[in-house]
Design a protein around this motif. Structure first.
Motif, PDB file in Angstrom:
ATOM      1  N   VAL A  70      37.529 -58.403 -69.578  1.00 32.79           N
ATOM      2  CA  VAL A  70      37.583 -59.529 -68.641  1.00 32.79           C
ATOM      3  C   VAL A  70      38.559 -60.608 -69.122  1.00 32.79           C
ATOM      4  CG1 VAL A  70      35.317 -59.112 -67.648  1.00 32.79           C
ATOM      5  CG2 VAL A  70      35.513 -60.624 -69.617  1.00 32.79           C
ATOM      6  N   HIS A  71      38.623 -60.841 -70.427  1.00 29.87           N
ATOM      7  CA  HIS A  71      39.586 -61.820 -70.945  1.00 29.87           C
ATOM      8  C   HIS A  71      41.021 -61.318 -70.800  1.00 29.87           C
ATOM      9  CE1 HIS A  71      35.948 -63.592 -72.680  1.00 29.87           C
ATOM     10  NE2 HIS A  71      36.636 -64.692 -72.822  1.00 29.87           N
ATOM     11  N   ARG A  72      41.223 -60.048 -71.085  1.00 31.79           N
ATOM     12  CA  ARG A  72      42.568 -59.472 -70.944  1.00 31.79           C
ATOM     13  C   ARG A  72      43.022 -59.491 -69.484  1.00 31.79           C
ATOM     14  NH1 ARG A  72      41.652 -54.165 -72.165  1.00 31.79           N
ATOM     15  NH2 ARG A  72      41.492 -53.740 -69.938  1.00 31.79           N
ATOM     16  N   GLU A  73      42.139 -59.120 -68.587  1.00 32.44           N
ATOM     17  CA  GLU A  73      42.535 -59.047 -67.183  1.00 32.44           C
ATOM     18  C   GLU A  73      42.774 -60.428 -66.584  1.00 32.44           C
ATOM     19  OE1 GLU A  73      43.363 -56.146 -65.662  1.00 32.44           O
ATOM     20  OE2 GLU A  73      43.101 -55.429 -67.699  1.00 32.44           O
ATOM     21  N   TYR A  74      42.025 -61.419 -67.016  1.00 32.15           N
ATOM     22  CA  TYR A  74      42.331 -62.783 -66.578  1.00 32.15           C
ATOM     23  C   TYR A  74      43.707 -63.195 -67.118  1.00 32.15           C
ATOM     24  CZ  TYR A  74      42.151 -67.805 -65.871  1.00 32.15           C
ATOM     25  OH  TYR A  74      42.462 -69.097 -65.490  1.00 32.15           O
ATOM     26  N   GLY A  75      43.985 -62.853 -68.372  1.00 33.52           N
ATOM     27  CA  GLY A  75      45.290 -63.153 -68.952  1.00 33.52           C
ATOM     28  C   GLY A  75      46.410 -62.472 -68.191  1.00 33.52           C
ATOM     29  N   ARG A  76      46.204 -61.209 -67.812  1.00 36.59           N
ATOM     30  CA  ARG A  76      47.208 -60.495 -67.020  1.00 36.59           C
ATOM     31  C   ARG A  76      47.483 -61.221 -65.708  1.00 36.59           C
ATOM     32  NH1 ARG A  76      45.874 -54.849 -65.259  1.00 36.59           N
ATOM     33  NH2 ARG A  76      48.068 -54.893 -64.653  1.00 36.59           N
ATOM     34  N   MET A  78      47.042 -64.359 -64.949  1.00 36.26           N
ATOM     35  CA  MET A  78      47.776 -65.602 -65.182  1.00 36.26           C
ATOM     36  C   MET A  78      49.250 -65.326 -65.481  1.00 36.26           C
ATOM     37  SD  MET A  78      45.981 -68.443 -64.869  1.00 36.26           S
ATOM     38  CE  MET A  78      45.503 -67.679 -63.329  1.00 36.26           C
ATOM     39  N   GLY A  79      49.512 -64.232 -66.165  1.00 37.64           N
ATOM     40  CA  GLY A  79      50.897 -63.856 -66.423  1.00 37.64           C
ATOM     41  C   GLY A  79      51.633 -63.491 -65.154  1.00 37.64           C
ATOM     42  N   ALA A  80      50.966 -62.769 -64.256  1.00 37.66           N
ATOM     43  CA  ALA A  80      51.579 -62.414 -62.980  1.00 37.66           C
ATOM     44  C   ALA A  80      51.863 -63.649 -62.136  1.00 37.66           C
ATOM     45  CB  ALA A  80      50.668 -61.466 -62.214  1.00 37.66           C
ATOM     46  N   LEU A  81      51.070 -64.717 -62.371  1.00 35.43           N
ATOM     47  CA  LEU A  81      51.246 -65.974 -61.640  1.00 35.43           C
ATOM     48  C   LEU A  81      52.139 -66.954 -62.387  1.00 35.43           C
ATOM     49  CD1 LEU A  81      47.552 -66.354 -60.470  1.00 35.43           C
ATOM     50  CD2 LEU A  81      49.507 -65.713 -59.056  1.00 35.43           C
ATOM     51  N   CYS A  82      52.826 -66.448 -63.408  1.00 34.31           N
ATOM     52  CA  CYS A  82      53.840 -67.217 -64.151  1.00 34.31           C
ATOM     53  C   CYS A  82      53.248 -68.294 -65.055  1.00 34.31           C
ATOM     54  CB  CYS A  82      54.870 -67.842 -63.197  1.00 34.31           C
ATOM     55  SG  CYS A  82      55.584 -66.651 -62.058  1.00 34.31           S
ATOM     56  N   GLN A  83      51.963 -68.243 -65.299  1.00 34.29           N
ATOM     57  CA  GLN A  83      51.329 -69.178 -66.230  1.00 34.29           C
ATOM     58  C   GLN A  83      51.272 -68.516 -67.604  1.00 34.29           C
ATOM     59  OE1 GLN A  83      50.100 -72.563 -65.262  1.00 34.29           O
ATOM     60  NE2 GLN A  83      51.774 -71.846 -63.963  1.00 34.29           N
ATOM     61  N   PHE A  84      52.421 -68.486 -68.266  1.00 35.15           N
ATOM     62  CA  PHE A  84      52.550 -67.685 -69.476  1.00 35.15           C
ATOM     63  C   PHE A  84      51.724 -68.209 -70.645  1.00 35.15           C
ATOM     64  CE2 PHE A  84      56.902 -66.682 -67.558  1.00 35.15           C
ATOM     65  CZ  PHE A  84      56.403 -65.564 -66.905  1.00 35.15           C
ATOM     66  N   GLY A  85      51.601 -69.529 -70.754  1.00 35.66           N
ATOM     67  CA  GLY A  85      50.781 -70.085 -71.829  1.00 35.66           C
ATOM     68  C   GLY A  85      49.321 -69.704 -71.664  1.00 35.66           C
ATOM     69  N   GLU A  86      48.813 -69.813 -70.457  1.00 37.08           N
ATOM     70  CA  GLU A  86      47.439 -69.423 -70.171  1.00 37.08           C
ATOM     71  C   GLU A  86      47.261 -67.919 -70.360  1.00 37.08           C
ATOM     72  OE1 GLU A  86      43.572 -70.812 -68.379  1.00 37.08           O
ATOM     73  OE2 GLU A  86      45.141 -71.555 -69.703  1.00 37.08           O
ATOM     74  N   ALA A  87      48.249 -67.158 -69.958  1.00 38.84           N
ATOM     75  CA  ALA A  87      48.181 -65.701 -70.128  1.00 38.84           C
ATOM     76  C   ALA A  87      48.046 -65.338 -71.599  1.00 38.84           C
ATOM     77  CB  ALA A  87      49.423 -65.049 -69.528  1.00 38.84           C
ATOM     78  N   GLU A  88      48.908 -65.903 -72.428  1.00 40.90           N
ATOM     79  CA  GLU A  88      48.853 -65.573 -73.852  1.00 40.90           C
ATOM     80  C   GLU A  88      47.546 -66.034 -74.476  1.00 40.90           C
ATOM     81  OE1 GLU A  88      51.762 -65.506 -77.700  1.00 40.90           O
ATOM     82  OE2 GLU A  88      52.073 -67.105 -76.236  1.00 40.90           O
ATOM     83  N   LYS A  89      47.054 -67.204 -74.064  1.00 43.92           N
ATOM     84  CA  LYS A  89      45.792 -67.725 -74.596  1.00 43.92           C
ATOM     85  C   LYS A  89      44.659 -66.726 -74.397  1.00 43.92           C
ATOM     86  CE  LYS A  89      42.443 -71.457 -73.723  1.00 43.92           C
ATOM     87  NZ  LYS A  89      42.204 -72.702 -72.928  1.00 43.92           N
ATOM     88  N   PHE A  90      44.550 -66.164 -73.185  1.00 43.64           N
ATOM     89  CA  PHE A  90      43.430 -65.269 -72.912  1.00 43.64           C
ATOM     90  C   PHE A  90      43.671 -63.858 -73.428  1.00 43.64           C
ATOM     91  CE2 PHE A  90      41.949 -68.833 -70.622  1.00 43.64           C
ATOM     92  CZ  PHE A  90      40.574 -68.702 -70.620  1.00 43.64           C
ATOM     93  N   LEU A  91      44.926 -63.444 -73.523  1.00 47.35           N
ATOM     94  CA  LEU A  91      45.200 -62.163 -74.172  1.00 47.35           C
ATOM     95  C   LEU A  91      44.842 -62.235 -75.658  1.00 47.35           C
ATOM     96  CD1 LEU A  91      48.588 -61.199 -72.482  1.00 47.35           C
ATOM     97  CD2 LEU A  91      46.359 -60.127 -72.099  1.00 47.35           C
ATOM     98  N   MET A  92      45.131 -63.374 -76.271  1.00 52.51           N
ATOM     99  CA  MET A  92      44.774 -63.534 -77.681  1.00 52.51           C
ATOM    100  C   MET A  92      43.258 -63.645 -77.862  1.00 52.51           C
ATOM    101  SD  MET A  92      47.532 -63.145 -79.315  1.00 52.51           S
ATOM    102  CE  MET A  92      46.953 -63.568 -80.960  1.00 52.51           C
ATOM    103  N   LYS A  93      42.563 -64.217 -76.868  1.00 50.08           N
ATOM    104  CA  LYS A  93      41.102 -64.224 -76.928  1.00 50.08           C
ATOM    105  C   LYS A  93      40.568 -62.796 -76.870  1.00 50.08           C
ATOM    106  CE  LYS A  93      39.858 -68.825 -75.256  1.00 50.08           C
ATOM    107  NZ  LYS A  93      39.018 -69.600 -74.297  1.00 50.08           N
ATOM    108  N   ALA A  94      41.175 -61.981 -76.015  1.00 52.19           N
ATOM    109  CA  ALA A  94      40.771 -60.579 -75.942  1.00 52.19           C
ATOM    110  C   ALA A  94      40.982 -59.897 -77.291  1.00 52.19           C
ATOM    111  CB  ALA A  94      41.569 -59.859 -74.853  1.00 52.19           C
ATOM    112  N   ARG A 107      45.273 -51.800 -75.212  1.00 48.20           N
ATOM    113  CA  ARG A 107      45.888 -52.273 -73.975  1.00 48.20           C
ATOM    114  C   ARG A 107      46.351 -53.723 -74.108  1.00 48.20           C
ATOM    115  NH1 ARG A 107      46.749 -50.808 -68.416  1.00 48.20           N
ATOM    116  NH2 ARG A 107      48.083 -52.499 -67.710  1.00 48.20           N
ATOM    117  N   THR A 108      45.631 -54.529 -74.881  1.00 47.81           N
ATOM    118  CA  THR A 108      46.046 -55.916 -75.089  1.00 47.81           C
ATOM    119  C   THR A 108      47.403 -55.971 -75.778  1.00 47.81           C
ATOM    120  OG1 THR A 108      43.729 -56.615 -75.233  1.00 47.81           O
ATOM    121  CG2 THR A 108      45.380 -58.137 -76.094  1.00 47.81           C
ATOM    122  N   ALA A 109      47.637 -55.074 -76.727  1.00 52.17           N
ATOM    123  CA  ALA A 109      48.936 -55.028 -77.402  1.00 52.17           C
ATOM    124  C   ALA A 109      50.054 -54.742 -76.404  1.00 52.17           C
ATOM    125  CB  ALA A 109      48.921 -53.970 -78.508  1.00 52.17           C
ATOM    126  N   TYR A 110      49.801 -53.813 -75.484  1.00 49.52           N
ATOM    127  CA  TYR A 110      50.801 -53.513 -74.450  1.00 49.52           C
ATOM    128  C   TYR A 110      51.086 -54.753 -73.601  1.00 49.52           C
ATOM    129  CZ  TYR A 110      52.564 -51.974 -69.935  1.00 49.52           C
ATOM    130  OH  TYR A 110      53.303 -51.867 -68.783  1.00 49.52           O
TER     131      TYR A 110
END
Length: 204
Positions: A70-76, A78-94, A107-110
């Motif tokens: 759920v954290h990774r997919e929220y990060g994805r 946000m990334g698709a919506l161009c919110q890169f800082g938020e995307a990285e934050k939640f990918l790193m939480k994952a 998958r988070t590494a990808y």
């Protein structure tokens, strides 16, 4: 969606990640189902909204694999919506939730590699794609051939940007057979469009 409208939505989505748990009305699984349906139709705003609810749901399972997802997919989203800082934050939480479990982090590494490539951080992209490609392939972490090919092609782009032309050529050679006609197509929404919507929205 116009770029300004997208930004207005994103302000709301960022607040939702904090407030969603206070009014969760659906079962946890229903939010995941809604998010999956939204991803298949390319509605990343809805994907973000549904995963924001899932992250804050009172019944969020304690199982690490679910929490990573759920954290990774929220990060994805946000990334698709161009919110890169938020995307990285939640990918790193994952990643933090996965801890030392390399299979859970695959998958988070990808995704981190794809995000880094879109933001021109080529050293980070190369490292993350190598992590993804070298990860242990447990049944839960087996990647479809086309996803492996996409990672190899993106790795090649990062290598080229760093002046590693020979390594890039080898990566593309490895990708070629995985992109063959026999390889099963990826479901819609499997590849996160990092950066693509930003450019098209700003050009309107």
């Amino acid at each position: 969606m116009a770029f300004a409208a997208s930004l207005r939505f994103l302000c709301t989505a960022t607040l939702a990640i904090v407030a969603a748990g206070a009014h969760a009305a659906l079962d946890f699984e229903e939010y995941l189902e809604r998010a999956e349906a939204a991803r298949k139709r390319g509605d990343w705003e809805a994907v973000a909204s549904q995963y924001a609810e899932a992250i804050n749901h009172r019944d969020l399972p304690k199982d690490a694999a679910v929490r990573v997802e759920v954290h990774r997919e929220y990060g994805r989203a946000m990334g698709a919506l161009c919110q890169f800082g938020e995307a990285e934050k939640f990918l790193m939480k994952a990643r933090a939730i996965a801890g030392a479990d390399a299979a859970l982090d695959t998958r988070t590494a990808y995704e981190l590699g794809s995000l880094a490539l879109a933001t021109r951080r080529f050293e980070v992209a190369m490292r993350e794609f190598q992590t993804f490609l070298e990860a242990p392939r447990t049944p839960a972490a087996v990647a479809p051939p086309r996803l492996m090919a996409d990672a190899l092609e993106k790795l090649a782009r990062a290598q080229e940007a760093l002046g590693k032309a020979e390594e890039a050529a080898r990566s593309r050679e490895r990708a070629a057979p995985l992109n063959g006609a026999a390889a099963k197509p990826l479901p819609p929404g499997s590849i996160t469009p990092y950066g693509l919507r930003c450019a098209s929205a700003q050009g309107r």
